[in-house]
Design a protein around this motif. Structure first.
Motif, PDB file in Angstrom:
ATOM      1  N   GLN A  32       0.836  -1.203   0.000  1.00 17.53           N
ATOM      2  CA  GLN A  32       0.000   0.000   0.000  1.00 17.53           C
ATOM      3  C   GLN A  32       0.873   1.257   0.000  1.00 17.53           C
ATOM      4  O   GLN A  32       0.604   2.212  -0.739  1.00 17.53           O
ATOM      5  N   LEU A  46      -4.040  12.333  -2.077  1.00 14.90           N
ATOM      6  CA  LEU A  46      -2.930  11.420  -1.783  1.00 14.90           C
ATOM      7  C   LEU A  46      -2.389  11.671  -0.383  1.00 14.90           C
ATOM      8  O   LEU A  46      -2.055  10.741   0.339  1.00 14.90           O
ATOM      9  N   LYS A  77      -4.615  17.773  -6.873  1.00 20.44           N
ATOM     10  CA  LYS A  77      -3.871  16.568  -7.291  1.00 20.44           C
ATOM     11  C   LYS A  77      -3.250  15.830  -6.115  1.00 20.44           C
ATOM     12  O   LYS A  77      -3.247  14.615  -6.074  1.00 20.44           O
ATOM     13  N   GLU A 118       2.911  15.009 -13.155  1.00 21.32           N
ATOM     14  CA  GLU A 118       1.825  15.667 -13.886  1.00 21.32           C
ATOM     15  C   GLU A 118       1.786  17.157 -13.565  1.00 21.32           C
ATOM     16  O   GLU A 118       1.596  17.990 -14.457  1.00 21.32           O
ATOM     17  N   ALA A 172       3.650  10.121  -9.622  1.00 21.52           N
ATOM     18  CA  ALA A 172       2.936  10.383 -10.879  1.00 21.52           C
ATOM     19  C   ALA A 172       2.221  11.729 -10.815  1.00 21.52           C
ATOM     20  O   ALA A 172       2.242  12.499 -11.789  1.00 21.52           O
ATOM     21  N   ALA A 173       1.603  12.048  -9.684  1.00 23.76           N
ATOM     22  CA  ALA A 173       0.904  13.328  -9.534  1.00 23.76           C
ATOM     23  C   ALA A 173       1.891  14.492  -9.579  1.00 23.76           C
ATOM     24  O   ALA A 173       1.623  15.522 -10.201  1.00 23.76           O
ATOM     25  N   LYS A 197       2.384   1.747  -3.463  1.00 24.42           N
ATOM     26  CA  LYS A 197       1.390   2.256  -4.424  1.00 24.42           C
ATOM     27  C   LYS A 197       1.160   3.742  -4.195  1.00 24.42           C
ATOM     28  O   LYS A 197       1.112   4.525  -5.139  1.00 24.42           O
ATOM     29  N   MET A 198       1.052   4.145  -2.929  1.00 20.76           N
ATOM     30  CA  MET A 198       0.830   5.557  -2.631  1.00 20.76           C
ATOM     31  C   MET A 198       2.038   6.382  -3.059  1.00 20.76           C
ATOM     32  O   MET A 198       1.882   7.487  -3.576  1.00 20.76           O
ATOM     33  N   GLN A 199       3.241   5.849  -2.888  1.00 16.74           N
ATOM     34  CA  GLN A 199       4.451   6.550  -3.319  1.00 16.74           C
ATOM     35  C   GLN A 199       4.468   6.700  -4.840  1.00 16.74           C
ATOM     36  O   GLN A 199       4.818   7.764  -5.361  1.00 16.74           O
ATOM     37  N   GLN A 200       4.072   5.653  -5.552  1.00 12.02           N
ATOM     38  CA  GLN A 200       4.013   5.712  -7.016  1.00 12.02           C
ATOM     39  C   GLN A 200       2.960   6.721  -7.472  1.00 12.02           C
ATOM     40  O   GLN A 200       3.195   7.491  -8.406  1.00 12.02           O
ATOM     41  N   ASP A 201       1.796   6.706  -6.818  1.00 18.63           N
ATOM     42  CA  ASP A 201       0.733   7.653  -7.159  1.00 18.63           C
ATOM     43  C   ASP A 201       1.189   9.089  -6.910  1.00 18.63           C
ATOM     44  O   ASP A 201       0.913   9.986  -7.708  1.00 18.63           O
ATOM     45  N   LEU A 202       1.891   9.314  -5.809  1.00 20.96           N
ATOM     46  CA  LEU A 202       2.395  10.643  -5.481  1.00 20.96           C
ATOM     47  C   LEU A 202       3.414  11.102  -6.519  1.00 20.96           C
ATOM     48  O   LEU A 202       3.361  12.238  -6.996  1.00 20.96           O
TER      49      LEU A 202
END
Length: 110
Positions: A15, A98, A94, A29, A25-26, A18-23
């Motif tokens: 988890q 997160l 964004k 962006e 990516a954001a 995944k949160m690190q990857q989402d951060l």
């Protein structure tokens, strides 16, 4: 939870990854997204990245008065401020969700 009340460390690590990857990516962006701020009815336009980096500044020749450079300076500051506000709103939209997933906040981002 596994029996005995201990959290499943593997699940927690997955988890967190995944949160690190989402951060990441954001944040990427945000770095690629541009927002604009204007002042003086559009006489001065500032373009800022979603991360807050000034990318462009356009000054309409009508805003340039050699006898009154203070007004032009004020318009530039106002346009940059407007664009920076827009970038901060974009960051919040964004990164805010997160950050809440990480326990309520990421110090230093907002």
């Amino acid at each position: 939870m596994i029996p005995g009340g201990q959290p499943n460390m593997q699940a927690l690590l997955q988890q967190a990854q995944k949160m690190q990857q989402d951060l990441a990516a954001a944040q990427q962006e945000l770095a690629e997204t541009e927002v604009e701020g204007t002042a003086g009815g559009g006489l001065v336009k500032a373009t800022v990245s979603g991360a807050g980096e000034l990318r462009a500044l356009v000054i309409d020749p009508k805003a340039v008065d050699p006898e009154d450079t203070e007004t032009l300076a004020d318009l530039v500051v106002a346009a940059v401020h407007s664009a920076t506000d827009a970038a901060q709103e974009l960051q919040q939209s964004k990164l805010g969700p997160l950050a809440q997933g990480l326990g309520g906040g990421l110090p230093g981002l907002f």
